[in-house]
Design a protein around this motif. Structure first.
Motif, PDB file in Angstrom:
ATOM      1  N   GLY A  86       0.934  -1.496   0.332  1.00  0.00           N
ATOM      2  CA  GLY A  86       0.008  -0.110   0.183  1.00  0.00           C
ATOM      3  C   GLY A  86       0.615   0.952   0.639  1.00  0.00           C
ATOM      4  O   GLY A  86       1.930   1.141  -0.105  1.00  0.00           O
ATOM      5  N   VAL A  87       0.125   2.028  -0.211  1.00  0.00           N
ATOM      6  CA  VAL A  87       0.976   3.262  -0.043  1.00  0.00           C
ATOM      7  C   VAL A  87       0.409   4.405   0.799  1.00  0.00           C
ATOM      8  O   VAL A  87      -0.649   5.187   1.001  1.00  0.00           O
ATOM      9  CB  VAL A  87       0.891   4.895  -1.350  1.00  0.00           C
ATOM     10  CG1 VAL A  87       1.956   5.128  -1.517  1.00  0.00           C
ATOM     11  CG2 VAL A  87       1.163   3.339  -2.368  1.00  0.00           C
ATOM     12  N   PRO A  88       1.184   4.810   2.390  1.00  0.00           N
ATOM     13  CA  PRO A  88       0.586   5.528   3.124  1.00  0.00           C
ATOM     14  C   PRO A  88       0.689   7.055   3.081  1.00  0.00           C
ATOM     15  O   PRO A  88       1.152   7.537   2.082  1.00  0.00           O
ATOM     16  CB  PRO A  88       1.946   5.232   4.199  1.00  0.00           C
ATOM     17  CG  PRO A  88       3.013   4.636   3.320  1.00  0.00           C
ATOM     18  CD  PRO A  88       2.211   4.200   2.060  1.00  0.00           C
ATOM     19  N   PHE A  89      -0.116   7.845   3.315  1.00  0.00           N
ATOM     20  CA  PHE A  89      -0.649   8.683   2.644  1.00  0.00           C
ATOM     21  C   PHE A  89      -0.791   9.590   3.458  1.00  0.00           C
ATOM     22  O   PHE A  89      -2.129   9.000   4.952  1.00  0.00           O
ATOM     23  CB  PHE A  89      -1.220   9.245   1.391  1.00  0.00           C
ATOM     24  CG  PHE A  89      -2.162   8.706   0.855  1.00  0.00           C
ATOM     25  CD1 PHE A  89      -3.034   7.672   0.492  1.00  0.00           C
ATOM     26  CD2 PHE A  89      -3.482  10.039   1.353  1.00  0.00           C
ATOM     27  CE1 PHE A  89      -4.265   7.136   0.275  1.00  0.00           C
ATOM     28  CE2 PHE A  89      -4.897   9.427   0.674  1.00  0.00           C
ATOM     29  CZ  PHE A  89      -5.295   8.053   0.485  1.00  0.00           C
TER      30      PHE A  89
ATOM     31  N   PHE B 153      -4.071   7.496   5.912  1.00  0.00           N
ATOM     32  CA  PHE B 153      -4.869   6.875   5.266  1.00  0.00           C
ATOM     33  C   PHE B 153      -3.668   5.676   4.841  1.00  0.00           C
ATOM     34  O   PHE B 153      -2.442   6.518   4.340  1.00  0.00           O
ATOM     35  CB  PHE B 153      -5.476   7.496   3.612  1.00  0.00           C
ATOM     36  CG  PHE B 153      -6.640   7.774   4.715  1.00  0.00           C
ATOM     37  CD1 PHE B 153      -7.903   6.902   4.274  1.00  0.00           C
ATOM     38  CD2 PHE B 153      -7.217   8.373   5.049  1.00  0.00           C
ATOM     39  CE1 PHE B 153      -8.961   7.497   4.220  1.00  0.00           C
ATOM     40  CE2 PHE B 153      -8.077   9.274   5.247  1.00  0.00           C
ATOM     41  CZ  PHE B 153      -9.367   8.554   4.383  1.00  0.00           C
TER      42      PHE B 153
ATOM     43  N   LEU C 115      -2.696   4.172   0.713  1.00  0.00           N
ATOM     44  CA  LEU C 115      -3.587   3.363  -0.890  1.00  0.00           C
ATOM     45  C   LEU C 115      -3.693   2.750  -1.047  1.00  0.00           C
ATOM     46  O   LEU C 115      -2.482   1.804  -1.057  1.00  0.00           O
ATOM     47  CB  LEU C 115      -3.461   4.656  -2.223  1.00  0.00           C
ATOM     48  CG  LEU C 115      -3.358   4.675  -3.832  1.00  0.00           C
ATOM     49  CD1 LEU C 115      -4.759   3.937  -4.089  1.00  0.00           C
ATOM     50  CD2 LEU C 115      -3.498   5.392  -3.818  1.00  0.00           C
TER      51      LEU C 115
END
Lengths: 80, 80, 80, 80
Positions: B2-5, D5, D7
């Motif tokens: 996943g890509v944390p943002f 969050f 993604l």
């Protein structure tokens, strides 16, 4: 007062990419798009066509209702 | 995979902004941050301090786990 | 092949909220909306009206192109 | 004052899914995760394992720092 985005899970070039370097490409799309950055994703020429390979997006820019990505094409599918 | 943002609803400068032009500023923050672009948002010097005014973000860039924004400071709160 | 959503930074009720409990409200909006959850945000009756107070969203649901939020109204602005 | 969050572009079950109906599954993950809803995505048992098939997420819920999805498993890869 909301900001429209589109969540994208793959790169669809429609042939609009430009080569920046060896295997580094730049692509500008209409609207603000949220792309997975730093992880391998599929690259397609059109939505319905087969994947032409995988890429990693290195940079995403949002400005004036356009999204520009820089991606490194990592592997090409052999049948393409 | 996943890509944390981080979803951000305001600009917190911590005094790290640089002036690009008249009322145009540039700010780089750690990590990928999703900012509301093109709409007025509050600007704070620290999370806990009062708003110093409102701004509109004109550009957002994600690269190498950093987020850089360009914003136009629209109005300053009079008590500042 | 993208998923359209809207980044929202405040709650705009348009009077469509329903009270679930004491100060707990439920609101369904068209489309998929990304809201800041767990942090205080402004509540407005319409986009152009003054804030009626602050709330914290406790739950967000996306289904069938609608977004439903549950929020706790924390403070009411005194002029309201 | 940001909301963390992640993604996500695929479903990684780690065997934690529960069957709700015929080919409808429910899965709860830690943290707030942004998933592509309504479009086909890959399902994996672990990040490193092969895809076990494709699914369409029908519902996403965010609450108490958890994300729950309901998805319909559409096709199973024959080698699994």
């Amino acid at each position: 007062m909301g900001v429209p985005f589109e969540l994208n899970t793959m790169i669809v070039t429609k042939g609009n990419e430009t080569r920046e370097e060896e295997n580094l490409f730049k692509l500008t799309k209409e609207g603000y798009r949220l792309y997975p950055i730093d992880i391998p994703i599929e690259v397609h020429k059109t939505i319905d066509s087969e994947s032409i390979g995988t890429a990693v997006i290195l940079k995403v820019e949002w400005e004036r209702e356009k999204t520009t990505i820089i991606y490194r094409l990592n592997s090409l599918n052999s049948t393409n």
